[in-house]
Design a protein around this motif. Structure first.
Motif, PDB file in Angstrom:
ATOM      1  N   PHE A   5       9.493 -60.431 -30.510  1.00 41.99           N
ATOM      2  CA  PHE A   5       9.149 -59.844 -31.808  1.00 41.99           C
ATOM      3  C   PHE A   5       8.701 -58.397 -31.624  1.00 41.99           C
ATOM      4  N   PHE A   6       7.745 -58.177 -30.732  1.00 40.64           N
ATOM      5  CA  PHE A   6       7.196 -56.829 -30.569  1.00 40.64           C
ATOM      6  C   PHE A   6       8.166 -55.903 -29.841  1.00 40.64           C
ATOM      7  N   THR A   7       8.982 -56.440 -28.948  1.00 40.44           N
ATOM      8  CA  THR A   7      10.001 -55.610 -28.310  1.00 40.44           C
ATOM      9  C   THR A   7      10.986 -55.098 -29.351  1.00 40.44           C
ATOM     10  N   GLU A   8      11.460 -55.998 -30.191  1.00 37.62           N
ATOM     11  CA  GLU A   8      12.410 -55.617 -31.231  1.00 37.62           C
ATOM     12  C   GLU A   8      11.755 -54.714 -32.268  1.00 37.62           C
ATOM     13  N   MET A   9      10.510 -54.971 -32.593  1.00 41.74           N
ATOM     14  CA  MET A   9       9.820 -54.149 -33.588  1.00 41.74           C
ATOM     15  C   MET A   9       9.760 -52.694 -33.144  1.00 41.74           C
ATOM     16  N   TRP A  10       9.378 -52.457 -31.877  1.00 39.69           N
ATOM     17  CA  TRP A  10       9.275 -51.083 -31.397  1.00 39.69           C
ATOM     18  C   TRP A  10      10.656 -50.470 -31.173  1.00 39.69           C
ATOM     19  N   GLU A  11      11.636 -51.286 -30.794  1.00 36.00           N
ATOM     20  CA  GLU A  11      12.983 -50.743 -30.656  1.00 36.00           C
ATOM     21  C   GLU A  11      13.529 -50.317 -32.014  1.00 36.00           C
ATOM     22  N   ARG A  12      13.309 -51.128 -33.027  1.00 33.86           N
ATOM     23  CA  ARG A  12      13.743 -50.769 -34.374  1.00 33.86           C
ATOM     24  C   ARG A  12      12.941 -49.589 -34.922  1.00 33.86           C
ATOM     25  N   PHE A  13      11.671 -49.493 -34.546  1.00 34.23           N
ATOM     26  CA  PHE A  13      10.854 -48.325 -34.893  1.00 34.23           C
ATOM     27  C   PHE A  13      11.557 -47.069 -34.395  1.00 34.23           C
ATOM     28  N   SER A  14      11.942 -47.084 -33.113  1.00 29.34           N
ATOM     29  CA  SER A  14      12.568 -45.902 -32.526  1.00 29.34           C
ATOM     30  C   SER A  14      13.939 -45.636 -33.140  1.00 29.34           C
ATOM     31  N   TYR A  15      14.718 -46.697 -33.340  1.00 32.10           N
ATOM     32  CA  TYR A  15      16.077 -46.533 -33.845  1.00 32.10           C
ATOM     33  C   TYR A  15      16.092 -45.995 -35.276  1.00 32.10           C
ATOM     34  N   TYR A  16      15.358 -46.649 -36.160  1.00 30.73           N
ATOM     35  CA  TYR A  16      15.367 -46.211 -37.560  1.00 30.73           C
ATOM     36  C   TYR A  16      14.537 -44.958 -37.773  1.00 30.73           C
ATOM     37  N   GLY A  17      13.500 -44.754 -36.940  1.00 28.84           N
ATOM     38  CA  GLY A  17      12.741 -43.516 -37.036  1.00 28.84           C
ATOM     39  C   GLY A  17      13.616 -42.316 -36.730  1.00 28.84           C
TER      40      GLY A  17
END
Length: 496
Positions: A17-29
């Motif tokens: 969950f947290f790995t994907e959350m931060w990866e999506r943070f970086s990607y969509y950011g």
């Protein structure tokens, strides 16, 4: 009398969950400011690349398309060579390197960074989702609930990333926003490594045939193929950045769209004619073809958020709040926020309809998704009319557009891949899953080409007509899907 206690979710779910959350943070950011950075003038307060809007939108579409297409070899590399666990970590490292490369303000580092992020995302994204499924070998409702929690992490990361990276990029410099995305990707990787013990043996090893010698030989061949592909990509990048291989994003986008359509047509034609299918299987593959087209149309409109609608927010939206300028990229954060808010309501809606035997069929959900997405462009038609008169419009216009797009996404996107896996003949399931990614890729390519026309500043008076044309086209596709929903459901048989 016995009491039942709900079985808790595996601890590994929190790790993923947290790995994907931060990866999506970086990607969509990063995506929130990508087009803005490309169209910003080189002599602006925050220097950009100075690309035309048509070029920037086409490049944006190529990038998002590359992310989807890279998921196909990304899954293969994990299965054949390094295992899902390592694929996620290596992919995350490549992504972080890409963000930090983009943090250096120059044209070569910008495009090198984009390439690295696309490759890393293709390696990480399909494999982390697959590992979530591996946490629930029993399947069932508990597995569905686990994916729902995981999906929430995606949108929390997307929402926060667009706010923080958008603010930093627009107020302090695009390279600052890109660098911040890399920092949070590193945070995701650190917690992934620290908590990977909770995953047990999931994803540790690549798939095995049971023959060690054959597996070793296959891995050597696979490693050689991957090395050759990396070398080819590097050569193309060097040639392009050195001026030896001129690349026109618009022309490449058009060529890529043709290749995707031709590949899909040849593949479906081969399976239908030479695939050894019985009548029922051919009918279901025919339904997948229709869903392929519907998904491509949907994503061609939905993916305007990061390009043409982002530029509409920049140019034609009144973002002044008490003397403070709202970052244009922040309006993109409305979509993940709406998903977080509305997902539980949609889940409850489908459950309640199922209890009454009123569950909408997959084609009907596709039709509803397309129609709602088209309504967003009807809203933009009226907003563009105001903008064409010289007035800046309220942010509420874009927010209403994103609301329609979000409800359309919740109708169509979650059921698409699941429907393909159910409809595909058993011996073609993996390949048919790839066609869903191809449909999304085609939609992204078309979105990039379309955005260049919608975001053009050459003919502001014609902007309402361009949005009207998109509305008519997408609503027509939705109404057509609505008309054929019942015949398609009959072809699907008892598959829901």
């Amino acid at each position: 009398m016995t009491s039942t206690v709900a079985t808790p979710h595996p601890r590994g779910l929190a790790t993923l969950f947290f790995t994907e959350m931060w990866e999506r943070f970086s990607y969509y950011g990063m995506r929130a400011i990508l087009v803005l950075a490309m169209v910003a003038a080189v002599d602006a307060e925050h220097p950009g690349l100075g690309l035309s809007r048509e070029m920037a939108s086409a490049a944006y579409g190529l990038y998002t398309t590359a992310v989807y297409l890279a998921s196909l070899p990304g899954g293969w590399i994990a299965d054949r060579l390094i295992g899902m666990r390592n694929a996620v970590f290596v992919g995350g490292c490549i992504i972080a390197t890409g963000h930090f490369t983009m943090a250096f303000p120059s044209t070569p580092t910008f495009f090198i960074g984009l390439t690295l992020i696309a490759l890393g995302t293709g390696l990480l994204k399909p494999n982390i989702s697959a590992m979530v499924g591996e946490l629930y070998p029993e399947g069932g409702a508990r597995r569905d609930a686990g994916f729902s929690i995981f999906y929430m992490g995606i949108n929390v990361g997307a929402f926060a990333g667009k706010l923080l990276c958008g603010y930093l990029g627009e107020h302090y410099g695009w390279h600052i926003g890109f660098g911040a995305a890399g920092i949070f990707m590193i945070a995701g990787l650190v917690q992934y490594r620290l908590n990977s013990r909770h995953l047990g043996t999931i994803g540790l090893l690549p798939a095995s045939t049971g023959d060690a010698q054959r597996d070793a030989h296959a891995r050597r061949r696979g490693a050689f193929a991957v090395a050759a592909a990396i070398a080819l990509i590097a050569l193309v990048m060097i040639a392009a950045l050195g001026g030896y291989l001129p690349i026109d994003p618009i022309r490449v986008s058009k060529q890529t769209a043709v290749v995707i359509v031709a590949t899909a047509a040849l593949y479906f034609g081969y399976v239908l004619i030479f695939g050894g299918l019985d009548r029922s299987e051919r009918q279901r593959v025919g339904v997948i073809v229709v869903l392929f087209i519907g998904a491509a149309v949907f994503f061609s409109g939905f993916e305007q958020a990061g390009s043409s609608l982002n530029l509409f927010a920049l140019d034609h939206t009144d973002r002044d709040i008490g003397g403070w300028q709202l970052p244009a990229s922040w309006l993109q954060a409305v979509n993940p926020l709406f998903i977080i808010i509305l997902s539980p309501f949609f889940a409850a809606l489908w459950v309640n309809l199922a209890r009454r035997n009123l569950t909408p069929s997959v084609p009907l959900k596709f039709a509803l998704g397309l129609i709602q997405m088209s309504l967003g462009f009807l809203v933009m038609f009226f907003a563009a009319r105001l903008a064409a008169s010289g007035d800046k419009v309220a942010p509420a216009w874009l927010m209403l557009t994103y609301l329609f797009h979000t409800t359309g996404e919740l109708c169509l996107s979650p059921v698409g891949l699941a429907a393909v896996t159910k409809l595909a003949p058993r011996r073609y399931v993996g390949q048919m899953m790839g066609t869903w990614f191809m449909a999304a890729s085609l939609g992204h390519i078309i979105a990039g080409l379309l955005a260049g026309h919608l975001a053009s500043t050459d003919d502001i008076a014609g902007l309402p007509d361009r949005y009207w044309l998109v509305f008519v086209t997408t609503s027509g596709a939705g109404l057509l899907m609505l008309l054929i929903a019942r015949p398609l459901q009959r072809l699907m048989g008892n598959i829901q």
